[in-house]
Design an enzyme around this catalytic site. Structure first.
Site, PDB file in Angstrom:
ATOM      1  N   ASN A 108       0.462  -1.014  -0.048  1.00  0.00           N
ATOM      2  CA  ASN A 108       0.007   0.371   0.796  1.00  0.00           C
ATOM      3  C   ASN A 108       1.340   0.870   0.035  1.00  0.00           C
ATOM      4  OD1 ASN A 108      -1.700   1.982   0.437  1.00  0.00           O
ATOM      5  ND2 ASN A 108      -2.509   0.760   2.720  1.00  0.00           N
ATOM      6  N   LYS A 164       0.269   4.044  -0.289  1.00  0.00           N
ATOM      7  CA  LYS A 164      -0.600   4.818   0.271  1.00  0.00           C
ATOM      8  C   LYS A 164      -0.638   6.950   0.300  1.00  0.00           C
ATOM      9  CE  LYS A 164      -0.058   3.680   4.871  1.00  0.00           C
ATOM     10  NZ  LYS A 164      -0.314   3.155   6.404  1.00  0.00           N
ATOM     11  N   HIS A 174      -9.347   1.059   5.080  1.00  0.00           N
ATOM     12  CA  HIS A 174      -7.980   1.490   5.747  1.00  0.00           C
ATOM     13  C   HIS A 174      -8.761   2.275   6.509  1.00  0.00           C
ATOM     14  CE1 HIS A 174      -4.408   2.203   6.189  1.00  0.00           C
ATOM     15  NE2 HIS A 174      -3.733   1.605   6.007  1.00  0.00           N
ATOM     16  N   GLU A 184      -6.792   5.119   7.405  1.00  0.00           N
ATOM     17  CA  GLU A 184      -6.930   6.312   7.547  1.00  0.00           C
ATOM     18  C   GLU A 184      -7.951   6.966   6.582  1.00  0.00           C
ATOM     19  OE1 GLU A 184      -2.802   5.679   5.877  1.00  0.00           O
ATOM     20  OE2 GLU A 184      -2.261   4.730   7.493  1.00  0.00           O
ATOM     21  N   GLU A 194      -5.676  -4.717  10.797  1.00  0.00           N
ATOM     22  CA  GLU A 194      -4.203  -3.700  11.286  1.00  0.00           C
ATOM     23  C   GLU A 194      -4.724  -3.040  12.320  1.00  0.00           C
ATOM     24  OE1 GLU A 194      -2.464  -2.852   6.970  1.00  0.00           O
ATOM     25  OE2 GLU A 194      -3.662  -1.224   6.950  1.00  0.00           O
ATOM     26  N   GLY A 230       2.849   2.112  10.895  1.00  0.00           N
ATOM     27  CA  GLY A 230       3.603   2.791  10.666  1.00  0.00           C
ATOM     28  C   GLY A 230       4.118   3.753  12.377  1.00  0.00           C
ATOM     29  N   SER A 236       3.332  -2.676  10.911  1.00  0.00           N
ATOM     30  CA  SER A 236       4.524  -2.118  10.697  1.00  0.00           C
ATOM     31  C   SER A 236       5.637  -3.715  10.654  1.00  0.00           C
ATOM     32  CB  SER A 236       5.420  -2.098  11.875  1.00  0.00           C
ATOM     33  OG  SER A 236       4.860  -0.607  12.762  1.00  0.00           O
TER      34      SER A 236
HETATM   35  P1  PGA Z   1       2.793   0.366   8.190  1.00  0.00           P
HETATM   36  O1  PGA Z   1       1.418   0.105   7.573  1.00  0.00           O
HETATM   37  O2  PGA Z   1       3.455  -1.401   7.528  1.00  0.00           O
HETATM   38  O3  PGA Z   1       3.305   0.977   7.501  1.00  0.00           O
HETATM   39  O4  PGA Z   1       2.209   0.085   9.420  1.00  0.00           O
HETATM   40  C1  PGA Z   1       0.668  -0.879   7.009  1.00  0.00           C
HETATM   41  C2  PGA Z   1      -0.390  -0.414   6.597  1.00  0.00           C
HETATM   42  O5  PGA Z   1      -0.994   0.981   6.769  1.00  0.00           O
HETATM   43  O6  PGA Z   1      -1.446  -0.378   5.106  1.00  0.00           O
END
Ligand code: PGA
Length: 256
Positions: A12, A14, A100, A102, A170, A176, A216
């Site tokens: 992803n 983003k 997601h 976000e 998640e 992140g 992560s």
């Molecule tokens: P990350 O993000 O691997 O940077 O923790 C995962 C995601 O938001 O899909």
């Protein structure tokens, strides 16, 4: 734990990278590093505006498949700024990440996610539904939170469509942050989601849904999370922006 299916690893991107030049550079590196054969299904989901260029570089999509980070549930119409599922399909997109955290943080609701998921799988694409709690609590309320997210998103979806659904667990506290959930945490939630699906659709049907972990994930923790967490693969954010790291996540779980 023995795995029966090929792992699925989704990158992803983003809202990265910051320019088309950098996006095409990343796509070129991925194409080169993945070559033609690997024992995983690998998907990258760039920002909409880069999809066409990334597709041109990745080619026919055998080695790396295209994904999108969202989609609008109507096929066309007066919806300023939105991107429809047929538009994405036309660009070669086969996976759509939905719900997601976000996007939920920007106000996306369970009802909207349900509409998007329903339209995505109706069109023949794979919907990657993201669920996960903000924080854990001793009373286990996070479990009912996850259960609500799963049940709402799947409302009205029939068992014949389950093959087209992937659920990514998640937890927000792991996204992140550099702090991944432990393999035991991941395994617990994987079994929990399977139980919800079994309750909704029966055991055999429930097993058609792939369950991923995201938060992560990197090349150091991938192998343990995959085998002990007993998931079908990963949704990777930050580490998917470095070709070498992303490729080594895939290698770690396919050569373990
Ligand atoms: P990350 O993000 O691997 O940077 O923790 C995962 C995601 O938001 O899909």
């Amino acid at each position: 734990m023995k795995k029966v299916r090929q792992p699925l690893v989704i990158g992803n991107w983003k809202m990265h990278p910051t320019s088309l030049v950098l996006a095409t550079k990343l796509a070129r590196e991925l194409k080169k590093k993945f070559g033609q054969r690997h024992d995983a299904t690998v998907v990258v989901a760039p920002p909409f505006v880069y999809i066409e260029s990334v597709r041109a570089l990745l080619g026919s999509g055998k080695s790396v498949i295209l994904g999108a980070q969202d989609a609008f549930p109507a096929n066309d119409g007066s919806y300023t700024s939105q991107i429809s599922i047929p538009m994405l399909q036309d660009l070669g997109v086969r996976y759509v990440i939905l719900g997601h955290s976000e996007r939920r943080a920007l106000g996306e609701t369970d009802a909207e996610i349900n509409k998007k998921l329903t339209a995505t799988i109706k069109a023949g694409l794979v919907g990657v539904l993201c669920v996960g709690e903000q924080a854990r609590d001793a009373g286990g309320h996070y479990l009912s939170f996850i259960e609500e997210q799963v049940r709402h998103a799947l409302k009205g979806i029939s068992k014949s469509k389950l093959e087209a659904i992937t659920i990514a667990y998640e937890p927000l506290w792991a996204i992140g942050t550099g702090t991944n959930a432990t393999p035991a945490d991941v395994h617990e939630i994987k079994l929990f989601i399977e139980r919800i699906l079994t309750d909704m659709y029966g055991r055999t049907n429930a097993q058609r849904v792939r369950i991923l972990y995201g938060g992560s994930v990197n090349s150091k923790n991938a192998q343990e999370l995959y085998s002990e967490g007993a998931v079908d693969g990963f949704l990777v954010g930050g580490a998917s922006l470095k070709a070498e790291e992303f490729v080594s996540i895939v290698h770690r779980i396919t050569h373990s």
